[in-house]
Design a protein around this motif. Sequence first.
Motif, PDB file in Angstrom:
ATOM      1  N   PRO A  11     -28.554  14.119 -33.332  1.00 33.72           N
ATOM      2  CA  PRO A  11     -27.264  13.757 -32.738  1.00 33.72           C
ATOM      3  C   PRO A  11     -26.581  12.571 -33.404  1.00 33.72           C
ATOM      4  O   PRO A  11     -25.350  12.578 -33.569  1.00 33.72           O
ATOM      5  CB  PRO A  11     -27.622  13.453 -31.279  1.00 33.72           C
ATOM      6  CG  PRO A  11     -28.837  14.291 -31.016  1.00 33.72           C
ATOM      7  CD  PRO A  11     -29.606  14.261 -32.302  1.00 33.72           C
ATOM      8  N   HIS A  12     -27.360  11.573 -33.826  1.00 35.71           N
ATOM      9  CA  HIS A  12     -26.739  10.415 -34.474  1.00 35.71           C
ATOM     10  C   HIS A  12     -26.160  10.803 -35.833  1.00 35.71           C
ATOM     11  O   HIS A  12     -25.013  10.457 -36.160  1.00 35.71           O
ATOM     12  CB  HIS A  12     -27.746   9.282 -34.648  1.00 35.71           C
ATOM     13  CG  HIS A  12     -27.189   8.114 -35.419  1.00 35.71           C
ATOM     14  ND1 HIS A  12     -26.230   7.267 -34.897  1.00 35.71           N
ATOM     15  CD2 HIS A  12     -27.446   7.667 -36.691  1.00 35.71           C
ATOM     16  CE1 HIS A  12     -25.917   6.354 -35.809  1.00 35.71           C
ATOM     17  NE2 HIS A  12     -26.637   6.578 -36.897  1.00 35.71           N
ATOM     18  N   TRP A  15     -23.021  12.752 -35.474  1.00 38.13           N
ATOM     19  CA  TRP A  15     -21.880  11.901 -35.140  1.00 38.13           C
ATOM     20  C   TRP A  15     -21.364  11.188 -36.387  1.00 38.13           C
ATOM     21  O   TRP A  15     -20.151  11.059 -36.579  1.00 38.13           O
ATOM     22  CB  TRP A  15     -22.296  10.879 -34.071  1.00 38.13           C
ATOM     23  CG  TRP A  15     -21.175   9.997 -33.623  1.00 38.13           C
ATOM     24  CD1 TRP A  15     -20.318  10.222 -32.587  1.00 38.13           C
ATOM     25  CD2 TRP A  15     -20.803   8.733 -34.183  1.00 38.13           C
ATOM     26  NE1 TRP A  15     -19.421   9.190 -32.471  1.00 38.13           N
ATOM     27  CE2 TRP A  15     -19.695   8.260 -33.445  1.00 38.13           C
ATOM     28  CE3 TRP A  15     -21.295   7.969 -35.239  1.00 38.13           C
ATOM     29  CZ2 TRP A  15     -19.071   7.039 -33.722  1.00 38.13           C
ATOM     30  CZ3 TRP A  15     -20.667   6.758 -35.527  1.00 38.13           C
ATOM     31  CH2 TRP A  15     -19.571   6.303 -34.775  1.00 38.13           C
ATOM     32  N   PRO A  18     -20.649  15.281 -39.358  1.00 40.17           N
ATOM     33  CA  PRO A  18     -21.073  16.610 -38.896  1.00 40.17           C
ATOM     34  C   PRO A  18     -20.956  17.700 -39.949  1.00 40.17           C
ATOM     35  O   PRO A  18     -21.513  18.788 -39.778  1.00 40.17           O
ATOM     36  CB  PRO A  18     -20.100  16.892 -37.747  1.00 40.17           C
ATOM     37  CG  PRO A  18     -18.838  16.191 -38.161  1.00 40.17           C
ATOM     38  CD  PRO A  18     -19.302  14.926 -38.855  1.00 40.17           C
ATOM     39  N   ASP A 162     -14.739   9.156 -24.218  1.00 43.73           N
ATOM     40  CA  ASP A 162     -16.191   8.953 -24.212  1.00 43.73           C
ATOM     41  C   ASP A 162     -16.834   9.695 -23.048  1.00 43.73           C
ATOM     42  O   ASP A 162     -17.915  10.286 -23.189  1.00 43.73           O
ATOM     43  CB  ASP A 162     -16.509   7.462 -24.132  1.00 43.73           C
ATOM     44  CG  ASP A 162     -16.111   6.705 -25.388  1.00 43.73           C
ATOM     45  OD1 ASP A 162     -15.895   7.359 -26.428  1.00 43.73           O
ATOM     46  OD2 ASP A 162     -16.005   5.466 -25.321  1.00 43.73           O
ATOM     47  N   GLY A 371     -16.425   7.933 -37.748  1.00 47.60           N
ATOM     48  CA  GLY A 371     -17.447   8.623 -36.978  1.00 47.60           C
ATOM     49  C   GLY A 371     -16.868   9.588 -35.972  1.00 47.60           C
ATOM     50  O   GLY A 371     -15.662   9.611 -35.710  1.00 47.60           O
ATOM     51  N   GLY A 372     -17.773  10.400 -35.408  1.00 49.27           N
ATOM     52  CA  GLY A 372     -17.412  11.338 -34.355  1.00 49.27           C
ATOM     53  C   GLY A 372     -17.487  12.779 -34.816  1.00 49.27           C
ATOM     54  O   GLY A 372     -17.336  13.072 -36.001  1.00 49.27           O
ATOM     55  N   TRP A 373     -17.727  13.673 -33.879  1.00 46.70           N
ATOM     56  CA  TRP A 373     -17.676  15.097 -34.189  1.00 46.70           C
ATOM     57  C   TRP A 373     -16.790  15.850 -33.194  1.00 46.70           C
ATOM     58  O   TRP A 373     -16.055  16.751 -33.582  1.00 46.70           O
ATOM     59  CB  TRP A 373     -19.073  15.724 -34.218  1.00 46.70           C
ATOM     60  CG  TRP A 373     -19.809  15.683 -32.916  1.00 46.70           C
ATOM     61  CD1 TRP A 373     -20.627  14.685 -32.472  1.00 46.70           C
ATOM     62  CD2 TRP A 373     -19.785  16.660 -31.873  1.00 46.70           C
ATOM     63  NE1 TRP A 373     -21.108  14.979 -31.214  1.00 46.70           N
ATOM     64  CE2 TRP A 373     -20.609  16.201 -30.832  1.00 46.70           C
ATOM     65  CE3 TRP A 373     -19.137  17.890 -31.727  1.00 46.70           C
ATOM     66  CZ2 TRP A 373     -20.795  16.918 -29.646  1.00 46.70           C
ATOM     67  CZ3 TRP A 373     -19.334  18.614 -30.561  1.00 46.70           C
ATOM     68  CH2 TRP A 373     -20.156  18.133 -29.526  1.00 46.70           C
ATOM     69  N   ARG A 376     -12.894  12.706 -34.076  1.00 49.49           N
ATOM     70  CA  ARG A 376     -13.328  12.038 -35.299  1.00 49.49           C
ATOM     71  C   ARG A 376     -12.192  11.222 -35.912  1.00 49.49           C
ATOM     72  O   ARG A 376     -11.049  11.671 -35.977  1.00 49.49           O
ATOM     73  CB  ARG A 376     -13.829  13.064 -36.315  1.00 49.49           C
ATOM     74  CG  ARG A 376     -14.418  12.427 -37.582  1.00 49.49           C
ATOM     75  CD  ARG A 376     -15.214  13.425 -38.385  1.00 49.49           C
ATOM     76  NE  ARG A 376     -15.779  12.835 -39.592  1.00 49.49           N
ATOM     77  CZ  ARG A 376     -16.898  12.109 -39.615  1.00 49.49           C
ATOM     78  NH1 ARG A 376     -17.578  11.901 -38.509  1.00 49.49           N
ATOM     79  NH2 ARG A 376     -17.345  11.587 -40.749  1.00 49.49           N
TER      80      ARG A 376
END
Length: 390
Positions: A11-12, A15, A18, A162, A371-373, A376
């Motif tokens: 998961p990290h 993130w 991806p 979030d 970051g982020g999926w 993002r």
Amino acid sequence: MTRASEYNIDPHAFWVDPYPDLRSMRKQAPIVYVPQLNAFLMTRRDDIFENEKKVDIFSSDQPDGLMTQLMGQNLMRKDGEPHMIERKAIFPAVSPRTVKAVWKNAFETFTNDILADIRPQGQADMVKDIAMRISGEALQIITGLTNMTWQELDAVSQGMIDGCANYSGDPEVTTRCNASTAQIDRCIDEMVPVLREKPDFSLLSVQLQAGLSPDQYRANVKLAISGGQNEPRDVIAGLTWALLTHPVQMEKVRRGDVSWMQAFDEYARWMSPVGMSPRRVAKPFTVHGIDLLPEDRVFLMFGSGNRDETVFANPDQFDVSQDAGPSIAFGAGPHFCAGAWASRCLIADVAMPMIFERLHGLRLNGTPRIGGWAFRGPLDMPVAWETGLA
């Protein structure tokens, strides 16, 4: 019965970036089951484009979904006639005509003021000091919540984002999200009598004029804040970063070989600010021999579809000259993003050209974090520019 094969992620790492995993998922199967997300991921562009329209199977109505539980059932979590009734109600606030006649001039005015205010400093964080403020001030006027500051709008937007992506169930994230939605409700209640007395083209006002209930207009304003703040913020900062780190692409824009709108569309394809949209399977369905069952949770992975190597010539490259027409960055079908016209105008017509015109010699002043999926974009982005040029 043939169920989807499993694909495990860290998961990290997912993130942080991806795209390597999404590429592997597309290669492995049209749909894979990711245990860490407890969801089936649809990753290929044409499958997403076709199946998102099948709302009788891939339903947006998700009573147990995080967004519905935390923000109320907005129009994005409705299908069929209930969805269309509310979409029609909000259309006067976000129609191409309203964007051109009402919002564009306001966008130009406050963007000019923001850049004039920050230009003498010679340096800033593109995310927190420029993109966040431009996005927040646009959201103030479009939603009608002029009693919230742009900083407050960004904070509550992030709190809700979030919360809606909190698939691990972190209680602190849920608490922040609940505090954000409560703050929005208080501000909506303050503005309702004001906008009943003096209606305008804002999202809250047009819903009041259409006779929507408090539950309806509260949920839809929260939806607008959750998407209308972070997405323009992330694209303004992200497209700036992309151009600064791809000088050949920047030169194409400067020469006029491609338009700012083409650059915007390519960035939204390449680094999709909204990486996925969840759906609930409403009845048994088979996709490419893979069986889905009622109540399965399916993620339509827009960020993956936008890098599908069978569709795009240079899927992993930021290339403003390539055809981004098949991009599904704004979704497809009846849930195509209602704020697309406002977003395009704010970013491509106003913010991006003004930023590069007013901040002479704009350059990176450090290494940004991205970051982020599910959502993002850059988290921070130090930049600098010359202050001695007129």
